[in-house]
Design a protein around this motif. Sequence first.
Motif, PDB file in Angstrom:
ATOM      1  N   MET A   1      83.036 -36.836  68.664  1.00 17.03           N
ATOM      2  CA  MET A   1      81.753 -36.682  68.017  1.00 17.03           C
ATOM      3  C   MET A   1      80.615 -36.753  69.030  1.00 17.03           C
ATOM      4  O   MET A   1      79.643 -36.054  68.915  1.00 17.03           O
ATOM      5  CB  MET A   1      81.599 -37.769  66.954  1.00 17.03           C
ATOM      6  CG  MET A   1      80.406 -37.580  66.091  1.00 17.03           C
ATOM      7  SD  MET A   1      80.721 -36.321  64.876  1.00 17.03           S
ATOM      8  CE  MET A   1      79.820 -36.968  63.529  1.00 17.03           C
ATOM      9  N   ARG A   2      80.738 -37.591  70.034  1.00 14.85           N
ATOM     10  CA  ARG A   2      79.669 -37.726  71.024  1.00 14.85           C
ATOM     11  C   ARG A   2      79.561 -36.480  71.899  1.00 14.85           C
ATOM     12  O   ARG A   2      78.466 -36.089  72.279  1.00 14.85           O
ATOM     13  CB  ARG A   2      79.912 -38.939  71.899  1.00 14.85           C
ATOM     14  CG  ARG A   2      79.781 -40.225  71.162  1.00 14.85           C
ATOM     15  CD  ARG A   2      79.996 -41.391  72.066  1.00 14.85           C
ATOM     16  NE  ARG A   2      80.088 -42.618  71.276  1.00 14.85           N
ATOM     17  CZ  ARG A   2      80.281 -43.795  71.786  1.00 14.85           C
ATOM     18  NH1 ARG A   2      80.425 -43.930  73.095  1.00 14.85           N
ATOM     19  NH2 ARG A   2      80.354 -44.840  71.023  1.00 14.85           N
ATOM     20  N   ILE A   3      80.677 -35.867  72.228  1.00 14.27           N
ATOM     21  CA  ILE A   3      80.643 -34.662  73.064  1.00 14.27           C
ATOM     22  C   ILE A   3      79.975 -33.526  72.303  1.00 14.27           C
ATOM     23  O   ILE A   3      79.163 -32.786  72.864  1.00 14.27           O
ATOM     24  CB  ILE A   3      82.062 -34.284  73.514  1.00 14.27           C
ATOM     25  CG1 ILE A   3      82.610 -35.360  74.441  1.00 14.27           C
ATOM     26  CG2 ILE A   3      82.060 -32.926  74.198  1.00 14.27           C
ATOM     27  CD1 ILE A   3      84.048 -35.157  74.838  1.00 14.27           C
ATOM     28  N   GLY A   4      80.288 -33.392  71.040  1.00 18.32           N
ATOM     29  CA  GLY A   4      79.655 -32.361  70.218  1.00 18.32           C
ATOM     30  C   GLY A   4      78.158 -32.556  70.120  1.00 18.32           C
ATOM     31  O   GLY A   4      77.382 -31.599  70.187  1.00 18.32           O
ATOM     32  N   THR A   5      77.726 -33.794  69.969  1.00 17.17           N
ATOM     33  CA  THR A   5      76.303 -34.093  69.912  1.00 17.17           C
ATOM     34  C   THR A   5      75.618 -33.747  71.221  1.00 17.17           C
ATOM     35  O   THR A   5      74.515 -33.177  71.229  1.00 17.17           O
ATOM     36  CB  THR A   5      76.092 -35.584  69.591  1.00 17.17           C
ATOM     37  OG1 THR A   5      76.775 -35.903  68.382  1.00 17.17           O
ATOM     38  CG2 THR A   5      74.630 -35.908  69.443  1.00 17.17           C
TER      39      THR A   5
ATOM     40  N   LEU B   1      72.624 -30.969  71.838  1.00 18.73           N
ATOM     41  CA  LEU B   1      71.360 -31.325  72.486  1.00 18.73           C
ATOM     42  C   LEU B   1      71.080 -30.455  73.704  1.00 18.73           C
ATOM     43  O   LEU B   1      69.937 -30.050  73.944  1.00 18.73           O
ATOM     44  CB  LEU B   1      71.363 -32.799  72.878  1.00 18.73           C
ATOM     45  CG  LEU B   1      71.252 -33.792  71.722  1.00 18.73           C
ATOM     46  CD1 LEU B   1      71.395 -35.217  72.244  1.00 18.73           C
ATOM     47  CD2 LEU B   1      69.934 -33.618  71.002  1.00 18.73           C
ATOM     48  N   VAL B   2      72.105 -30.139  74.475  1.00 19.37           N
ATOM     49  CA  VAL B   2      71.931 -29.279  75.649  1.00 19.37           C
ATOM     50  C   VAL B   2      71.543 -27.868  75.219  1.00 19.37           C
ATOM     51  O   VAL B   2      70.656 -27.249  75.823  1.00 19.37           O
ATOM     52  CB  VAL B   2      73.207 -29.280  76.516  1.00 19.37           C
ATOM     53  CG1 VAL B   2      73.166 -28.184  77.558  1.00 19.37           C
ATOM     54  CG2 VAL B   2      73.390 -30.630  77.176  1.00 19.37           C
ATOM     55  N   VAL B   3      72.162 -27.355  74.170  1.00 22.43           N
ATOM     56  CA  VAL B   3      71.832 -26.012  73.684  1.00 22.43           C
ATOM     57  C   VAL B   3      70.387 -25.966  73.187  1.00 22.43           C
ATOM     58  O   VAL B   3      69.647 -25.015  73.487  1.00 22.43           O
ATOM     59  CB  VAL B   3      72.824 -25.579  72.579  1.00 22.43           C
ATOM     60  CG1 VAL B   3      72.347 -24.331  71.865  1.00 22.43           C
ATOM     61  CG2 VAL B   3      74.201 -25.357  73.172  1.00 22.43           C
ATOM     62  N   ILE B   4      69.963 -26.981  72.443  1.00 20.08           N
ATOM     63  CA  ILE B   4      68.582 -27.027  71.964  1.00 20.08           C
ATOM     64  C   ILE B   4      67.610 -27.119  73.141  1.00 20.08           C
ATOM     65  O   ILE B   4      66.575 -26.449  73.158  1.00 20.08           O
ATOM     66  CB  ILE B   4      68.387 -28.203  70.988  1.00 20.08           C
ATOM     67  CG1 ILE B   4      69.141 -27.928  69.688  1.00 20.08           C
ATOM     68  CG2 ILE B   4      66.907 -28.439  70.701  1.00 20.08           C
ATOM     69  CD1 ILE B   4      69.181 -29.096  68.733  1.00 20.08           C
TER      70      ILE B   4
END
Length: 59
Positions: free
Chosen positions: A1-5, A9-12
């Motif tokens: 879950m943390r990697i997906g978050t 955030l990097v994409v945004i």
Amino acid sequence: MRIGTMIILVVIALFLLLPILSGRAPIPEGIGAREVGLFIGGLLGYWLDTFRTIFSVLG
């Protein structure tokens, strides 16, 4: 879950920072309609030009 978050955030961050760093989307100095409009217009213009260039190269 943390990697997906972190990926989200990097994409945004890239979505917002690339047009700002290229100079196409000026950072708004206030919350006035003109400043926000120029920022959003710069964002959309940058990404439209980017996708047009990508699709013209691919197609």
